[in-house]
Design an enzyme around this catalytic site. Structure first.
Site, PDB file in Angstrom:
ATOM      1  CD  GLU A  63      36.383  50.015  31.455  1.00 15.88           C
ATOM      2  OE1 GLU A  63      36.607  50.598  30.377  1.00 15.88           O
ATOM      3  OE2 GLU A  63      37.175  50.017  32.402  1.00 15.88           O
ATOM      4  CG  ASP A 113      41.464  48.608  34.716  1.00 14.08           C
ATOM      5  OD1 ASP A 113      42.585  48.046  34.641  1.00 14.08           O
ATOM      6  OD2 ASP A 113      40.849  48.792  35.779  1.00 14.08           O
TER       7      ASP A 113
END
Ligand code: TSJ
Length: 688
Positions: free
Chosen positions: A463, A540
């Protein structure tokens, strides 16, 4: 004695009881315990009909020690006069002629003819013996039937009259019908009636037939035995006592409030928003409609519907009519009372049904049952009368000053439901906007591994660009590949296959794996035997992880099934001695305590804020080095859970999301997910 007119149109199927014997399942569904119960309900239904027509108010059901059963009512008594055409008595017709429709008497409501309604003759056909006694016009009549193997005819005879209907020459003032039968143990797999099931149904029938007194007696067990075994009946409780040691167990059900009492019973122990159920009963276009409504502070809806006393858990047109009548009336009411502003939209039906417990009972002719379990009302003509009865009923009730508060509470509850609904939609729209095409990440550039042995190769999906860069520095190129993801990948749930393929991120992922996707996916061709999702331990990161798992679940399921997908777990803390002699990593706060104790006096703590803030060295030692990292293998259950999460948050299933929002106002399911993940660590189920 009045004239009875039984003709062929009344008795739609004119076949012998032999047919019933031959194929019992055709008539009573099965020859298991359900079928055994069925032949009792056939008899009870007849007595209930008599009560529904206002001729009886008492029904006694009794199970005897020998396993036989009897049903008695205080109605008019089955007609005893001789049928002019067939020259047999009404009683004999009832017990020897098969009639499918239950349309037995034009002048009365005869509503049996649903699930049951094959008639009392079926009970006779499947019994060893059946005795009937009728008290009528001051006389007592008796008749008996038997089923047996006829040696001369070399065939089985069932439900044969032992003699004619006989006047017992006993003067009496009473009136009614008593039927006593012995289920045939050569027909049924069991002849043992389930006391609890019988009681449950009789209780339900008492609710459904206001004021009707139903008594159940089970001679197989004494009162004390029943209570000693922890039995708990719903009617008038009988206490442990001296007589109870010898007297059979018995219970009475009678509800003056009918289904209004049913609604109270169903909401027992719950927080009611008003104390008295809203109850109404009327007839519309030949359909008898009755409903009882009770709201509680809960969120679910429970509608218990019945047609001719038969439960219809699969719903049908009566439920549709009821729901739409409820919504229409309550919206009108709210508008009339300025509880909805002129410019505002109506409430949805869902809003009014949050926390609703309702009982809907209708009675009509020619019912058509449909659905998987034949418990769905298929008559479209039922909808409109039920709807108008519901609107009319609620209007009448709302006009009563003392019920004003009840309606206000309902509207207040609907306002709460509507607020949650609007907030949920907002959250969904926001989530959608974030995942719109504009916000999609740019092409993540794959840093492939140089080695060509898939069994050894690992693909890290990382990520963020910054963490991706760090991972590229940290990795060992020969077997570790890095695919950085910027932003969040496309929400897989909402998109069709072609749209998924159009997304560059996922295309890169698909081509990196090199094994196709969907039906074409071939797990034998994958370039990496470990696909490791590396995301931050925050909201997230959690979202990205769920989306990727959903993608794998939908389009590369064998990859998960074969155990190739892993979650990489970056630590949250490092606990160490300044001299470098000890170094421990903790992956959550609990573990932090453990590690502090392990390192001992003079420890220092370093907290990692996210992947992006780690040095290449730290990322390597804690998260990427096969010797030291902490990987969790993803199971299909994990992927299902992730998919559920995505579907709930992003999808169109309003119900699920509402419930989800209620349960997890902060959207945070990450902890429990992480906890489950922690239970399985790399190495315990690794394939290498
Ligand atoms: F199932 C059954 F037939 F065995 C049975 C019927 C069992 C039990 C316990 C009760 C009954 C039953 C039937 N109770 N009440 C009646 N009523 C009539 O059959 C009846 C009586 C009078 C008239 C009339 O028009 O005068 C019509 C009917 C259908």
């Amino acid at each position: 004695m009045e004239e009875r007119h039984y003709d062929a149109s009344d008795l739609t199927i004119l076949e012998g009881l032999e047919a019933v014997r031959l194929r019992p399942g055709m008539y009573i569904g099965s020859t298991g315990q359900k079928g055994l119960h069925h032949i009792l309900w056939e008899i009870v239904d007849n007595a209930i009909d008599e009560a529904a027509n206002g001729f009886a108010d008492k029904i006694d059901v009794r199970i005897y020690k020998d396993g036989s059963v009897s049903v008695e009512d205080n109605g008019r008594g089955i007609p005893t006069d001789i049928h002019p055409k067939t020259k047999v008595s009404g009683v004999e017709v009832v017990f020897t002629q098969l009639h499918a429709g239950g349309k037995f008497d034009e002048h009365n409501y005869s509503f049996s003819g649903g699930l049951h309604g094959v008639g009392a003759s079926v009970t006779n056909a499947l019994s060893k013996w059946l005795k009937v006694r009728v008290w009528k016009d001051g006389k007592t009549w008796e008749m008996e039937f038997r089923s047996y193997y006829d040696e001369k005819k070399k065939k089985f005879e069932s439900g044969i009259p032992v003699g004619p209907l006989t006047d017992m020459k006993q003067r009496t003032k009473r009136h009614g019908t008593f039927v006593h039968f012995m289920p045939d143990d050569t027909v049924f797999a069991t002849v043992n009636y389930d006391r609890e099931a019988v009681m449950r149904r009789l209780n339900e029938l008492a609710f459904l037939n206001k004021g009707l007194a139903i008594t159940f007696t089970d001679e197989r067990i004494t009162r004390n035995e029943y209570y000693a075994a922890g039995g708990e009946e719903e009617g008038e409780a009988t206490q442990l006592d001296l007589m109870g040691a010898t007297e059979p167990f018995s219970v009475s059900y009678r509800y003056e409030g009918g289904i209004a009492d049913f609604a109270l019973y169903l909401t027992d122990g719950k927080q009611r928003l008003y104390q008295k159920p809203l109850y109404y009963r009327t007839e519309k276009d030949g359909i008898l409609v009755e409903f009882a409504i009770q709201h509680t502070n809960e969120f679910t809806e429970s509608l218990f519907s019945f047609v001719n006393n038969i439960p219809t858990p699969e719903g049908g047109f009566h439920e549709i009519g009821f729901r739409s009548g409820l919504t229409r009336m309550l919206n009108d009411y709210a508008r009339d009372n300025k509880l909805i502003k002129d410019k505002d939209a109506n409430f949805l039906g869902d809003d009014f049904r949050e926390g609703l417990t309702a009982v809907l009972s209708i009675k009509m002719k020619n019912v058509q049952f449909e659905g998987q379990t034949k418990t769905k009302l298929g008559n479209p003509e039922a909808k409109s009368p039920v709807e108008s009865a519901t609107v009319e009923g609620l209007r009448t009730l709302a006009a009563e000053p003392k019920l004003r508060r009840s309606f206000e509470e309902i509207i207040k509850k609907a306002q709460g439901a509507a607020r949650v609904r609007v907030a949920a939609r907002q959250a969904k729209d926001n989530a959608r906007a974030k995942n719109s095409i504009d916000n999609l990440m740019l092409v993540g550039k794959l840093a492939a591994s140089t080695g060509k042995k898939p069994e050894l190769n690992e693909l890290f999906i990382v990520e963020g660009d910054s963490a991706g860069g760090t991972a590229k520095q940290a990795r060992i190129r020969s077997f570790q590949a890095i695919l950085p993801l910027k932003g969040k990948p496309l929400n897989v749930e909402k998109k069709r296959l072609d749209q998924v393929l159009a997304n560059e991120e996922l295309r890169t992922l698909i081509s990196a794996l090199g094994a196709g996707m969907g039906n074409e996916f071939n797990v034998d061709k994958i370039n990496y035997h470990k696909v490791i999702i590396l995301s931050d331990a925050d909201q997230d990161g959690f979202h990205i992880r769920c989306i990727l798992l959903t993608f794998f679940f939908r389009y590369m399921r064998p990859l998960i099934n074969a155990g190739h997908v892993y979650i990489g777990m970056p630590p949250l803390y490092k606990v160490y001695k300044p001299n470098g002699s000890v170094e421990e990593y903790a992956y959550d706060d609990n573990e932090l305590q453990e590690k502090i104790e392990k390192v001992g006096r003079g420890y220092l703590i370093q907290r990692y804020k996210g992947l992006g803030e780690m040095s290449a060295e730290q990322l390597w030692t804690t998260t990427m080095d096969p010797a030291r990292r902490n990987l969790t293998q993803v199971t299909i259950e994990d992927a299902v859970a992730a998919e559920d999460m995505i579907t709930t948050l992003m999808g169109d299933k309003v119900e699920g999301r509402k419930e989800f929002l209620n349960r997890n106002a902060n959207f945070n399911k990450q902890d429990s997910f992480a906890d489950r993940m922690k239970a399985r660590k790399e190495g315990t189920n690794e394939e290498e």
